[in-house]
Write an enzyme that holds these catalytic residues in place. Sequence first.
Site, short mmCIF file in Angstrom:
data_model
loop_
_atom_site.label_atom_id
_atom_site.label_comp_id
_atom_site.label_asym_id
_atom_site.label_seq_id
_atom_site.Cartn_x
_atom_site.Cartn_y
_atom_site.Cartn_z
CE LYS A 1 -45.60 31.60 50.12
NZ LYS A 1 -46.20 32.96 50.19
CE LYS B 1 -45.53 39.85 54.76
NZ LYS B 1 -45.71 39.47 53.35
#
Length: 291
Positions: free
Chosen positions: A90, A190
């Site tokens: 991240k 997803k």
Amino acid sequence: MIGEDPTHTTRIHECMNQALTGHAVAKAAIDIACWDLLGKHAGLPVYALLGGLLSPSMPLHRNVPLAELDEMEESLRQFRSEGFRRFQIKLGHSVEDDIDLVRALSKAKHADELWMCDINRAWRQDEAVRFSRALEDLEIYLEQPCYSYEECLSVRRRIRHPVKLDESLNCLADVQRALRDDAMDAMALKISRVGGLTPSRVIRDVCVDAGIAMTIEDAWGSGIATAAYAHLAASTPAKALLTTTDLHNYNTSQLATGAPEVCSGRMTLSDRPGLGVVPDFEKLTLLDVYE
């Protein structure tokens, strides 16, 4: 849908789409439940109905949270000790600081590790290009570097790093467009975002045929959600499965028993019929009361 046969999953999806436009997440919950019922009715695990067990041991990734260098180095050390070799790094400092951060972290990068640098759509095009060009010697993926599909496509055409699309892909038409434009090397599938297992299976098969690697997961969820996408991942050819994840292990409370098992950075499923999980209805009832 009242009176419809829940084992006819495509018909159920057609009924939902006729009744309501959009709302993919709500439709996904019904769709996933129907696949669980279909598996139990057939006496088979859902992965068998989605194509068979092609990836019995699925590679997991771990998110390395944005922090100071020493904290992120410690996260990587801990995850490596647990057997993980695929990481989502991240980012979110200034571009220059993110370049320095990844450069410093990469000094300990193992040859067998896969790194996806994820800025969560926050860069402008010039920032994404600058980041990539500064780190051209490193083997990394850029995940959804810019907000829009068009921006990500422009960046993809100007850098050498592979690009993984995430938020830009919300239906089969989005995926087909990305394939036509040669906009991606990999994607995040997803299942709740596209409406459940029924549309996800089609998207998965299209990407397998096109040679696009996939992270098969969901935005969040309990052991029920993990089981649903894990059955899709397990029925995906190993060469097309970039990673998956174990969302239930990120939670402090479990809402089901029988969730997929994790060992040494990989995940496996049972051969129990349906999704193989048993919801904790007492906890789910309490959640409903609190809401």
